[in-house]
Design an enzyme around this catalytic site. Structure first.
Site, PDB file in Angstrom:
ATOM      1  N   VAL A  21       0.925  -1.481  -0.431  1.00 16.65           N
ATOM      2  CA  VAL A  21      -0.196  -0.473  -0.024  1.00 16.65           C
ATOM      3  C   VAL A  21       0.925   1.453   0.348  1.00 16.65           C
ATOM      4  O   VAL A  21       1.615   1.096   1.259  1.00 16.65           O
ATOM      5  CB  VAL A  21      -1.179   0.247   1.487  1.00 16.65           C
ATOM      6  CG1 VAL A  21      -1.985   1.438   1.354  1.00 16.65           C
ATOM      7  CG2 VAL A  21      -1.940  -0.866   1.566  1.00 16.65           C
ATOM      8  N   LYS A  22       0.597   1.757  -1.284  1.00 18.54           N
ATOM      9  CA  LYS A  22       1.556   3.216  -0.953  1.00 18.54           C
ATOM     10  C   LYS A  22       0.791   4.191  -0.830  1.00 18.54           C
ATOM     11  O   LYS A  22      -0.501   4.606  -0.721  1.00 18.54           O
ATOM     12  CB  LYS A  22       1.799   3.631  -2.662  1.00 18.54           C
ATOM     13  CG  LYS A  22       3.111   4.395  -2.692  1.00 18.54           C
ATOM     14  CD  LYS A  22       3.043   4.222  -4.888  1.00 18.54           C
ATOM     15  CE  LYS A  22       3.875   5.604  -4.845  1.00 18.54           C
ATOM     16  NZ  LYS A  22       4.183   5.124  -6.751  1.00 18.54           N
ATOM     17  N   VAL A  23       1.614   5.186   0.537  1.00 15.06           N
ATOM     18  CA  VAL A  23       0.757   6.102   1.316  1.00 15.06           C
ATOM     19  C   VAL A  23       1.837   7.351   1.100  1.00 15.06           C
ATOM     20  O   VAL A  23       3.026   7.445   1.568  1.00 15.06           O
ATOM     21  CB  VAL A  23       1.523   5.572   2.594  1.00 15.06           C
ATOM     22  CG1 VAL A  23       0.419   6.670   4.039  1.00 15.06           C
ATOM     23  CG2 VAL A  23      -0.154   4.320   2.902  1.00 15.06           C
TER      24      VAL A  23
END
Length: 216
Positions: free
Chosen positions: A86-88
């Site tokens: 998951v890219k945050v």
């Protein structure tokens, strides 16, 4: 150093994977839009297709900027496939979300990092990857590769396990310089990866070999 391809184009992902050097994929909303992929259902389906092509980390970016929304969106993305990361974004609620994801066994990639201080926060929150955007740093008049080296030094001294993922790669030379500076991963367009193949002396030597082979 691992090689990720920075695209949502399935044909380019397949070509890089067939080359035998690809370790993963990174994407973002801009890259999805470039391929004409819109709407939550279509985006999730596209991530599934990428996961079927590449057996490695696949960074899928959240669109939300508020903590609870980031968590809910991240959970949906992580549920697609075990390889999803998951890219945050590097914002206050993003750092809080990184910690939550870490505590709940979800891998993360902290994106839009432009300073060593931000990289320290990402590592403290348990990010799996941190993504300094070296090309954009170069565009602003600073040295993006120097930041990679600085983060690598800090992580080594402090014992942080977060992997440094050099992003916003523009040229094959960027890849080489990031490898020298201690990046664990580089993510780049297909052209930059293929650019590593090229050297005029290779072309000259091959032409000579082929010419001599005709005389045998």
């Amino acid at each position: 150093m691992k090689f990720f391809i920075d695209t949502a184009n399935l044909a380019q992902i397949k070509e890089a994977n067939d080359l035998g050097v690809l370790d993963g994929v990174t994407t973002n909303p801009s890259l999805m839009a470039k391929e004409g992929i819109k709407g939550e259902a279509n985006i999730l389906k596209h991530y599934e297709a990428i996961c079927e092509l590449v057996d490695g980390p696949i960074s899928a970016e959240v669109l939300s900027t508020e903590f609870n929304s980031i968590i809910e969106e991240g959970k949906k993305l992580a549920a697609i496939h075990p390889n999803i990361v998951v890219k945050v974004p590097m914002i206050k609620d993003g750092v809080k979300a990184l910690k939550w994801f870490t505590d709940n066994g979800i891998k993360t990639n902290c994106t839009l990092v432009f300073s060593a201080g931000q990289a320290i926060l990402a590592a403290k929150a348990g990010a799996s990857f941190v993504s300094p955007f070296i090309g954009r740093i170069d565009d602003s008049g600073w040295d993006g590769v120097e930041l990679i080296a600085q983060i690598a030094q800090i992580y080594s001294v402090q014992g942080f396990k977060t992997e440094i993922l050099a992003a916003s790669i523009r040229t094959p030379l960027h890849i080489i310089k990031c490898a020298e500076a201690g990046a664990d991963v580089c993510t780049c367009p297909l052209d930059s990866i293929l650019g590593l193949l090229k050297h005029p002396l290779t072309d000259i030597g091959l032409a000579k070999f082929l010419e001599d082979a005709k005389k045998m």
